[in-house]
Design an enzyme around this catalytic site. Structure first.
Site, PDB file in Angstrom:
ATOM      1  N   CYS A  22       0.805  -1.358  -0.110  1.00  0.00           N
ATOM      2  CA  CYS A  22       0.012   0.156  -0.002  1.00  0.00           C
ATOM      3  C   CYS A  22       0.715   1.321   0.043  1.00  0.00           C
ATOM      4  O   CYS A  22       0.710   2.154  -0.815  1.00  0.00           O
ATOM      5  CB  CYS A  22      -0.968   0.163   1.370  1.00  0.00           C
ATOM      6  SG  CYS A  22      -0.102  -0.356   2.762  1.00  0.00           S
ATOM      7  N   HIS A  61      -2.777   6.458   4.192  1.00  0.00           N
ATOM      8  CA  HIS A  61      -1.336   6.539   4.514  1.00  0.00           C
ATOM      9  C   HIS A  61      -0.991   7.987   4.003  1.00  0.00           C
ATOM     10  O   HIS A  61      -1.383   8.645   3.102  1.00  0.00           O
ATOM     11  CB  HIS A  61      -0.474   5.617   4.179  1.00  0.00           C
ATOM     12  CG  HIS A  61      -0.992   4.301   4.328  1.00  0.00           C
ATOM     13  ND1 HIS A  61      -1.671   3.999   5.462  1.00  0.00           N
ATOM     14  CD2 HIS A  61      -0.385   2.970   4.269  1.00  0.00           C
ATOM     15  CE1 HIS A  61      -1.530   2.801   5.811  1.00  0.00           C
ATOM     16  NE2 HIS A  61      -0.680   1.864   4.834  1.00  0.00           N
TER      17      HIS A  61
END
Ligand code: A2P
Length: 338
Positions: A133, A249
């Site tokens: 990710c 994130h």
């Protein structure tokens, strides 16, 4: 059960955080599906999940789960991928695996559809890997700049949401916030996913440590970036940090290039690329924050400036929804390519 014209999709890990998001993405993007097989552990067998107005029963994952399946989306962890993905491929399905199990296998393409879509065609083992990710989100910002200036090296620090640890990470943060909010203390029995309290804290430790002092997550940034960009000599050093954010994130990046960089040009280049936008007007406090990208498809980049340490280098800040572009959406976009 006929839902629409299209493919028979199996989803391994259908009850998990990423599995649920994959269902949302399939629904939102009107992915053509003739049959949907939802798979999870025996604990979830019989549970019903809603998809396009139909309630679909979750089945227990077995080696026989994949007969007639065209595309098998796996998001139940590396061990289960290693055990069951070959069975799915042997049954004729194309596997799109969200775990790290096959990412560095030279016969398994590692694909970000906006960057290397051609790699997804005709995978040798019938398996395509969905990248890490943090790597996806970082490369979404770096790829347009790489096309412009030629990427040489990356120094990064990540600020990773608890969604990266699956549903249990989100529950652990929420439980700890609740206890702290009520004036209590976080006790050891409330620390199951992370080695330290995550509420009101940051933890410089994502995935396990390797013998060179880097974590596996940090090495994924190096090795996966090299593979996706086809830059075997790219230098990457990274510190990955878990922060008490639910999803999305953020990554602080200094990137060094072959050619001279220009901030205005760099900021403008993102308008020509899908899946990434610039939000970069710091004087008006405009820069991306994790809440901006939560539940959104596109990543956002801001704080673009000339780096003061390295020549031909830019410093920037990129944010993306870890569950969505960092995992589920990217996997569904790969399914759209094949
Ligand atoms: P289950 O809900 O039945 O445990 P997350 O990363 O969000 O925690 O999700 C993990 C996913 O992997 C869940 O869908 C979970 O199903 C699934 N899973 C875990 N263990 C197994 C197993 N032994 N067989 C099949 N699926 C599993």
């Amino acid at each position: 059960m006929s839902i629409a014209e299209g493919k028979h999709i199996a989803l391994v890990g259908a009850t998990g955080a990423v599995g649920q998001e994959m269902l949302d993405c399939l629904e939102e993007r009107e992915f053509p599906i003739t049959e949907l097989t939802l798979l999870a552990s025996s604990r979830s067998a019989g549970k019903k999940i809603s998809f396009r107005g139909n309630l679909i029963k979750v089945k227990e994952l077995t080696h026989e789960s994949f007969a007639g399946v065209d595309v098998a989306l796996f998001s139940a962890g590396g061990d289960l991928s290693l055990e069951y993905a070959p069975s799915a491929a042997a049954a004729g399905a194309i596997v799109i695996d969200n775990s790290s199990a096959f990412r560095m296998d030279p016969d398994v393409p590692l694909v970000v559809p906006e960057i290397n879509p051609a790699a997804a065609h005709d995978p040798a083992k019938g398996i395509i890997a969905n990248p890490n990710c943090t790597t996806i989100i970082t490369l979404m910002a770096l790829y347009p700049l790489h096309k412009l200036y030629g990427l040489r090296s990356v120094i990064a620090s990540s600020y990773q949401a608890v969604s990266g640890s699956g549903a249990q990470g989100i529950i652990e943060l929420d439980d700890q916030i609740k206890v702290l909010g009520a004036g209590g203390e976080v006790t050891d029995d409330m620390k199951n996913v992370y080695p330290h309290q995550i509420a009101s804290n940051v933890i410089p430790h994502v995935d396990s440590f390797t013998e060179n002092g880097y974590t596996k997550e940090e090495l994924k940034m190096l090795n996966e970036s090299r593979k996706i960009l086809d830059l075997p000599d790219l230098k990457v050093t990274c510190t990955c940090v878990r922060v008490p954010v639910h999803r999305s994130h953020s990554v602080s990046v200094t990137a060094e290039f072959e050619k001279a960089v220009d901030v205005t040009e760099a900021r403008a280049v993102f308008s020509n690329y899908p899946g990434i936008n610039a939000k970069d007007d710091p004087e008006n406090s405009l820069y991306p924050v994790p809440l901006d990208t939560t539940k959104k498809d596109d990543c956002l980049v801001g704080r673009i400036r000339k780096d003061m340490v390295f020549n031909n280098a830019l410093a920037l800040w990129v944010v993306g929804d870890q569950v969505r572009k960092g995992a589920a959406l990217n996997a569904v976009q790969i399914a759209e390519l094949i």
